[in-house]
Motif scaffolding. Structure first.
Motif, mmCIF file in Angstrom:
data_model
loop_
_atom_site.group_PDB
_atom_site.id
_atom_site.type_symbol
_atom_site.label_atom_id
_atom_site.label_comp_id
_atom_site.label_asym_id
_atom_site.label_seq_id
_atom_site.Cartn_x
_atom_site.Cartn_y
_atom_site.Cartn_z
ATOM 1 N N GLN A 116 0.829 -1.215 0.000
ATOM 2 C CA GLN A 116 0.000 0.000 0.000
ATOM 3 C C GLN A 116 0.862 1.264 0.000
ATOM 4 N N GLY A 117 2.032 1.179 0.611
ATOM 5 C CA GLY A 117 2.917 2.343 0.660
ATOM 6 C C GLY A 117 3.420 2.799 -0.694
ATOM 7 N N THR A 118 3.296 1.926 -1.720
ATOM 8 C CA THR A 118 3.751 2.315 -3.068
ATOM 9 C C THR A 118 2.907 3.455 -3.632
ATOM 10 N N VAL A 119 1.706 3.675 -3.083
ATOM 11 C CA VAL A 119 0.899 4.841 -3.477
ATOM 12 C C VAL A 119 1.716 6.117 -3.280
ATOM 13 N N ALA A 120 2.408 6.199 -2.142
ATOM 14 C CA ALA A 120 3.178 7.406 -1.821
ATOM 15 C C ALA A 120 4.387 7.570 -2.730
ATOM 16 N N LEU A 121 5.059 6.458 -3.078
ATOM 17 C CA LEU A 121 6.211 6.565 -3.981
ATOM 18 C C LEU A 121 5.785 7.185 -5.312
ATOM 19 N N GLU A 122 4.628 6.754 -5.826
ATOM 20 C CA GLU A 122 4.119 7.320 -7.083
ATOM 21 C C GLU A 122 3.770 8.794 -6.918
ATOM 22 N N LEU A 123 3.096 9.127 -5.814
ATOM 23 C CA LEU A 123 2.718 10.526 -5.580
ATOM 24 C C LEU A 123 3.936 11.437 -5.591
ATOM 25 N N LEU A 124 5.010 11.013 -4.933
ATOM 26 C CA LEU A 124 6.215 11.841 -4.858
ATOM 27 C C LEU A 124 6.849 12.028 -6.227
ATOM 28 N N GLN A 125 6.690 11.039 -7.113
ATOM 29 C CA GLN A 125 7.206 11.168 -8.476
ATOM 30 C C GLN A 125 6.291 12.029 -9.344
ATOM 31 N N GLN A 126 5.000 11.996 -9.053
ATOM 32 C CA GLN A 126 4.016 12.675 -9.907
ATOM 33 C C GLN A 126 3.838 14.152 -9.585
ATOM 34 N N LEU A 127 3.958 14.513 -8.300
ATOM 35 C CA LEU A 127 3.708 15.889 -7.879
ATOM 36 C C LEU A 127 5.001 16.518 -7.380
ATOM 37 N N HIS A 128 5.533 17.459 -8.156
ATOM 38 C CA HIS A 128 6.806 18.074 -7.780
ATOM 39 C C HIS A 128 6.621 19.011 -6.585
ATOM 40 N N GLN A 129 5.446 19.618 -6.496
ATOM 41 C CA GLN A 129 5.092 20.435 -5.346
ATOM 42 C C GLN A 129 4.083 19.653 -4.516
ATOM 43 N N LEU A 130 4.409 19.373 -3.268
ATOM 44 C CA LEU A 130 3.481 18.659 -2.402
ATOM 45 C C LEU A 130 3.744 19.057 -0.955
ATOM 46 N N ASP A 131 2.705 19.589 -0.312
ATOM 47 C CA ASP A 131 2.825 20.028 1.075
ATOM 48 C C ASP A 131 2.106 19.110 2.051
ATOM 49 N N ALA A 132 1.031 18.457 1.587
ATOM 50 C CA ALA A 132 0.238 17.634 2.504
ATOM 51 C C ALA A 132 -0.489 16.542 1.735
ATOM 52 N N VAL A 133 -0.721 15.414 2.428
ATOM 53 C CA VAL A 133 -1.469 14.292 1.853
ATOM 54 C C VAL A 133 -2.576 13.927 2.843
ATOM 55 N N LEU A 134 -3.790 13.738 2.335
ATOM 56 C CA LEU A 134 -4.912 13.297 3.163
ATOM 57 C C LEU A 134 -5.274 11.875 2.774
ATOM 58 N N VAL A 135 -5.394 11.010 3.792
ATOM 59 C CA VAL A 135 -5.557 9.568 3.572
ATOM 60 C C VAL A 135 -6.690 9.043 4.457
ATOM 61 N N PRO A 136 -7.610 8.233 3.907
ATOM 62 C CA PRO A 136 -8.619 7.624 4.776
ATOM 63 C C PRO A 136 -7.984 6.556 5.665
ATOM 64 N N VAL A 137 -8.583 6.331 6.846
ATOM 65 C CA VAL A 137 -8.055 5.282 7.724
ATOM 66 C C VAL A 137 -9.182 4.378 8.213
ATOM 67 N N GLY A 138 -8.968 3.076 8.023
ATOM 68 C CA GLY A 138 -9.833 2.045 8.582
ATOM 69 C C GLY A 138 -8.938 1.175 9.454
ATOM 70 N N GLY A 139 -8.392 0.103 8.855
ATOM 71 C CA GLY A 139 -7.405 -0.706 9.567
ATOM 72 C C GLY A 139 -6.048 -0.039 9.644
ATOM 73 N N GLY A 140 -5.775 0.858 8.693
ATOM 74 C CA GLY A 140 -4.548 1.644 8.747
ATOM 75 C C GLY A 140 -3.420 1.179 7.854
ATOM 76 N N GLY A 141 -3.637 0.153 7.015
ATOM 77 C CA GLY A 141 -2.562 -0.337 6.156
ATOM 78 C C GLY A 141 -2.107 0.686 5.133
ATOM 79 N N LEU A 142 -3.065 1.335 4.473
ATOM 80 C CA LEU A 142 -2.739 2.368 3.482
ATOM 81 C C LEU A 142 -2.061 3.552 4.162
ATOM 82 N N LEU A 143 -2.643 4.022 5.248
ATOM 83 C CA LEU A 143 -2.085 5.169 5.964
ATOM 84 C C LEU A 143 -0.680 4.862 6.479
ATOM 85 N N ALA A 144 -0.478 3.688 7.078
ATOM 86 C CA ALA A 144 0.836 3.328 7.616
ATOM 87 C C ALA A 144 1.885 3.253 6.512
ATOM 88 N N GLY A 145 1.528 2.626 5.389
ATOM 89 C CA GLY A 145 2.463 2.526 4.279
ATOM 90 C C GLY A 145 2.852 3.888 3.733
#
Length: 331
Positions: free
Chosen positions: A163-192
Motif C-alpha cells: 500500500q505504501g507504493t501509493v506514496a512513492l508514485e505521488l512523490l514522483q508525480q507531484l513536484h510540489q506537495l505540502d500535505a497528503v490526506l488519507v482515509p483510515v480504517g485498519g490503517g494499512g494504506l495510511l501506515a504505508g
C-alpha cells in the motif's frame, strides 16, 4: 518527527522492494489535478485516483505484494483472508495471477458489488458476522482446514508495504506537495504512506481522515493503544474495521493530525468528486476529500494530494445506507 523504523513493522526498503515486485501487476494510477476544486477550496488539489486501480481500489497493491512474496511451498497451499470487500477481491485476483487457491471470509453485510467482484475471480466467499472477532474466527477456521497462509487486510507487513507504493508514485508525480490526506480504517494504506513519505520527504504533512461513526483510530490515538470499533454502520463500509496492532504504532509516531467527518460530509464529498473531478468514489474513497473540504482553511495556498482509495460504488443502491439519494444532474 523521526521515523522509528526499527520499531515498526515495515521500512522504506520494504516499500521500494514492493514497488519493483508489483510493477507488472498493478496500475500506476494518475494524480489528477482539479482546477475547479482548487479554486473553490483555495489550495492546489490533486486526487490520487486509486479508484482506477485494478479491482477498483488500492488493495490490489498490498495483495499482489503479499502473494508474490510467498515461497513456492507456502503459495501452493493457498491464501486466506477476511475482508468487507476490496481486499477480498484484490487477494482473489492476486491468487489467480499466481495460480493458487484463495479462501475468503466476508461479513454478511458486505456490498453486493464487492461480493460479485470476489466471485468473478472464481472464489466463493464464506460469510460471517460483521464484527472483527467474528471475521477473524471464521478466517482462523478456514486456515486450519486448508493450511493456507493468512494475508491480513492490513496487519500483514507485505500488505502494508504494498500500500505504501501509493506514496512513492505521488512523490514522483507531484513536484510540489505540502500535505497528503488519507482515509483510515485498519490503517494499512495510511501506515504505508506514512513510512514512505516521512522517510523520503519528512516535511510533507500526512493527515488521516476517519468517519465519526468509525472513530476507533481517533480514540486509539487518545488512549495510546488500539481501541475496538463501537459500531459498524458508517456508509464508508471499507472503514468499519478497527486499527491494527502493526499499523497503530506507525500512525501514532508519524501522523500530523486526524480529522473526523460526518456521514453527510462523506456523501457530499462523493458527489463533489463525481461532479467536479469526474471520478467515481465509493464512500470510503471519498472520506479523505470530505476531510479536506471541512478543513480547507488549514491548507490555504498549499499543494494537497487527496487519496481516493476506491471506486466500487453500487449504483443499484442509490440510497447509500438510506442517507440520501446521490443522483446525476440532468442536462
Amino acid at each position: 518527527m523521526s521515523c522509528h523504523s526499527k520499531q515498526h513493522a515495515i521500512t522504506l526498503d520494504d516499500i521500494q522492494s514492493a514497488a519493483q515486485r508489483i510493477a507488472d501487476h498493478v496500475a500506476r494510477t494518475p494524480a489528477i489535478a482539479s482546477e475547479v476544486i482548487s479554486r473553490r477550496l483555495g489550495c492546489q488539489v490533486a486526487f490520487k485516483a486509486e479508484n482506477l486501480q485494478h479491482v477498483g481500489a488500492f488493495k490490489a497493491r498490498g495483495a499482489v505484494n503479499a502473494v508474490m512474496s510467498l515461497s513456492d511451498e507456502d503459495a501452493h497451499r493457498g491464501v486466506v483472508t477476511h475482508s468487507s470487500g476490496n481486499h477480498a477481491a484484490a487477494l482473489s485476483r492476486a491468487a489467480k495471477l499466481r495460480g493458487i487457491p484463495a479462501f475468503v471470509v466476508m461479513p454478511e453485510n458486505s456490498s453486493p458489488i464487492k461480493i460479485a467482484a470476489v466471485r468473478s475471480y472464481g472464489v466463493q466467499p464464506v460469510f460471517s458476522g460483521p464484527s472483527t472477532q467474528q471475521r477473524e474466527q471464521a478466517a482462523d477456521e478456514l486456515q486450519r482446514q486448508s493450511g493456507a497462509t493468512l494475508i491480513h487486510p492490513f496487519e500483514t507487513p507485505a500488505v502494508m508495504a504494498g500500500q505504501g507504493t501509493v506514496a512513492l508514485e505521488l512523490l514522483q508525480q507531484l513536484h510540489q506537495l505540502d500535505a497528503v490526506l488519507v482515509p483510515v480504517g485498519g490503517g494499512g494504506l495510511l501506515a504505508g504512506i506514512l513510512v514512505a513519505i516521512k522517510s523520503l520527504r519528512p516535511e510533507i504533512e500526512v493527515y488521516a481522515v476517519e468517519p465519526e461513526l468509525a472513530d476507533d483510530t481517533a480514540r486509539s490515538l487518545s488512549a495510546g493503544s488500539p481501541q475496538p470499533p463501537t459500531r459498524y454502520d458508517t456508509v464508508a463500509d471499507g472503514l468499519r474495521t478497527g486499527v491494527g496492532d502493526h499499523t497503530f504504532p506507525i500512525i501514532r509516531d508519524l501522523i500530523d493530525d486526524l480529522f473526523l467527518v460526518s456521514e453527510d460530509s462523506i456523501l457530499s464529498a462523493m458527489r463533489g468528486i463525481a461532479e467536479d473531478a469526474h471520478l467515481v468514489a465509493e464512500p470510503s474513497g471519498a472520506v479523505a476529500y470530505a476531510g479536506l473540504v471541512e478543513n480547507a482553511e488549514r491548507f490555504a495556498g498549499r499543494c494537497v494530494a487527496v487519496v481516493v482509495s476506491g471506486g466500487n460504488l453500487n449504483f443499484g443502491d442509490c440510497s447509500l445506507g438510506g442517507q440520501r439519494r446521490v443522483t446525476p444532474k440532468t442536462s
